[in-house]
Write an enzyme that holds these catalytic residues in place. Structure first.
Site, PDB file in Angstrom:
ATOM      1  CB  SER A 199      18.820  37.619  26.837  1.00 46.84           C
ATOM      2  OG  SER A 199      17.580  38.277  26.685  1.00 46.84           O
ATOM      3  NE  ARG A 200      22.293  41.827  20.638  1.00 41.69           N
ATOM      4  CZ  ARG A 200      22.238  41.084  19.559  1.00 41.69           C
ATOM      5  NH1 ARG A 200      21.087  40.859  18.978  1.00 41.69           N
ATOM      6  NH2 ARG A 200      23.325  40.547  19.038  1.00 41.69           N
ATOM      7  CB  VAL A 201      15.047  41.414  26.510  1.00 42.69           C
ATOM      8  CG1 VAL A 201      13.979  41.831  27.501  1.00 42.69           C
ATOM      9  CG2 VAL A 201      14.578  41.690  25.096  1.00 42.69           C
TER      10      VAL A 201
END
Length: 591
Positions: free
Chosen positions: A364-366
């Site tokens: 997850s890039r968040v």
């Protein structure tokens, strides 16, 4: 005679007075060729891209090709009644669909018409299907957690509200199951859900609707269905219809989850249209603008600021791969557009690891920004532990002589894999997940056999939702959303107590075959103030300093304390008591 002439004159004057010339202007063309759901039309020089056209029998079409001397349009209805030479007129409108709260609980087609047998949708609001995505300045940071209820995702691949997280894997690896579980977990969280079925079987969509209805999730869910039996133009349109319904709620301050199941079939439908319109084919025969096809769709998922409604759309697009090949055209396109991906692997699914989420490839890039602090504190090392286990397990199969450290890594990793296993339609609250993962982090699970881990997890969740004292601790964690030393110690003590009770009833249990548990921590729970205070176990420290004169504990609290802490508390309050029998001056205590 004169009277008759006057009457006629009056009638003529009245007609001349009320005469108004009504001229209806519209541009009309003629069908040149028709076939495979595509019509080539001449005479519509001013037609716009995406404009609705109307044939003389009432059938509608949408312009997709604007050529020098003709217009290419895709038909959206029965094509059998259309032939060469038929008249076609412009409407000057683009496709619009009904939106609003009336859409909740309904099953609609790509044009927003109800197909659930519950009658027409009574709404006065309509929105254009093709719209520009929110701009940069209208967006907010993605920092609010979106709970899926799935331990493997919430702990290792956290999703935030407004994020676009791709679910990717081969067919029959549980991709749709993850999305449906995420929808089920939104019950009671004031989140609207939209499920878009593209190119699915009618029976599959019917099963999903039935399951959502049975589990009371259809109340807040809208299903947009464009099945495999429908025309390619309708399959192409379906996801844009879904996100248009979601945008209405987002702009009214609501959080929305939208699932696109799946974008591989959506791309195939668009490829079909493009080839029939004689557009030049590119890689894998897809047209050159297939990237824009999905980017314009997924960019509409966002979390907007208060000036623009303050809501959010969280998108879970699904893409199907062939033999785990993520380097194909559509998978690489959607991976580059989205903010992370959840990989489901066939070998994990077949081995019984469900959901079959590959922790190594999923990301997850968040990340932790969209995770509650309590989860971040206990799940930080989970991915590392699983990767260590995978590496060690690969070596362990070639040899039998393993050192103690390797055995511990293998044993713990196996239990972590068991912890993240989860049955379908059984979402788990994030607070319960955090408590279970605390037990994993502190190695309380060392003494539990791998085959009993799932039962232990159920027992822990049940205890913290039913036992009065444990439930109180859970309530504090849910309000604080983070761990401190005292809260962690109190919940750890409960976990140890549950685990001791749990292993005591396991048949043929041999404690020598398992590791050891952590020791209990001395803590005092102040129920009157809903605070937790820690007492020192160091003999050189004055225990009276742990208590304030204004502090009060109930008799129930005293019953939970050991003798040493009770004496320290009573001395700090200057209450008379007999140290041998601990008989209290109850009158003074109650004061």
């Amino acid at each position: 005679m004169a009277t008759k002439a006057n009457d006629i004159s009056a009638i003529l004057k009245n007609q001349i007075k009320n005469y108004a010339s009504k001229v209806e202007r519209y541009e009309e063309g003629e069908v040149i060729t028709v076939g495979d759901g595509i019509a080539l039309i001449s005479g519509l020089e001013n037609a716009m891209l995406g404009e609705l056209l109307e044939f003389q029998d009432g059938t509608q079409a949408m312009t997709l090709n604007l050529e020098e001397d003709a217009v290419g349009a895709v038909l959206m209805g029965n094509v059998s009644g259309i032939k060469e030479g038929d008249k076609v007129k412009r409407t000057g409108k683009v496709i619009s669909i009904p939106v609003g709260d009336e859409m909740s609980g309904r099953v609609v087609d790509s044009l927003g018409n109800s197909i659930d047998g519950a009658g027409p949708i009574k709404t006065k609001k309509f929105r254009e299907v093709f719209r520009v995505a929110p701009g940069v300045m209208t967006r907010e940071e993605v920092n609010q957690p979106f709970e899926t209820g799935i331990i493997a995702i919430d702990s290792m691949v956290p999703i935030g509200k407004g994020q676009r997280e791709l679910i990717i894997g081969d067919r029959q690896t549980g991709k749709t199951a993850i999305a449906i579980d995420a929808i089920l977990n939104q019950k009671g969280k004031d989140v609207k859900c939209v499920y878009v079925a593209i190119g699915q079987k009618n029976s599959t969509v019917a099963q999903i609707v039935e399951k959502l209805t049975k589990l009371n999730a259809m109340k807040y869910t809208t299903v947009v269905s464009s099945t495999a039996s429908e025309l390619a133009p309708l399959q192409y349109l379906a996801p844009y219809t879904g996100v248009t319904i979601a945008e209405e709620w987002m702009e009214n301050g609501k959080d929305v989850l939208i699932v696109y199941d799946d974008l591989s079939k959506h791309a195939v439908a668009y490829r079909t249209l493009s080839l029939l319109l004689r557009r030049p084919p590119g890689r894998e025969a897809f047209p050159g603008d297939v990237f824009y096809l999905h980017s314009q769709l997924l960019e509409r998922a966002a979390r907007v600021n208060k000036e623009n409604g303050g809501g959010s759309i969280t998108a879970l697009p699904i893409v199907e791969t062939q033999a785990d090949d993520i380097s194909a055209y559509i998978p690489t396109n959607v991976i580059s557009i989205t903010d992370g991906q959840i990989f489901t692997k066939t070998n994990l699914f077949m081995s019984g690891q469900r959901p079959a989420v590959d922790a190594g490839f999923s990301v997850s890039r968040v990340g932790g920004t969209a995770q509650i602090k309590a989860m971040k504190q206990v799940a930080g090392t989970l991915k590392l532990e699983l990767s260590q286990y995978s590496e060690m397990a690969a070596f362990a199969q070639f040899g039998s002589d393993l050192d103690e450290d390797t055995k511990k890594i293998l044993s713990h990793g196996k239990k972590v894999l068991e912890i993240i296993k989860q049955k379908q339609y059984s979402p788990i609250d994030q607070i319960d997940q955090s408590i279970v993962l605390l037990g994993v982090k502190k190695r309380v699970t060392n003494v539990v056999p791998s085959k009993n881990i799932n039962d232990w997890k159920k027992q822990v969740i049940l205890h913290f939702n039913t036992d009065k004292y444990a439930k109180q601790l859970r309530t504090i964690l849910a309000s604080k959303l983070k761990w401190d030393d005292v809260l962690e110690g109190s919940i750890l003590n409960e976990l140890i107590k549950i685990t001791e009770s749990f292993i005591s009833v396991i048949e043929n249990y041999n404690k020598d075959e398992h590791g050891s548990m952590p020791k209990k921590i001395n803590v005092i729970f102040d129920s009157s103030k809903y605070k937790i205070k820690k007492t020192s176990t160091n003999k050189n420290v004055n225990t009276n300093s742990s208590f304030k004169k204004s502090e009060k504990l109930s008799l129930d609290d005293l019953n939970k304390m050991n003798k040493k802490n009770i004496i320290a508390y009573l001395e700090s309050r200057k209450i008379k008591f007999d140290p041998k029998s601990l008989k209290l001056d109850l009158i003074k205590l109650n004061k």
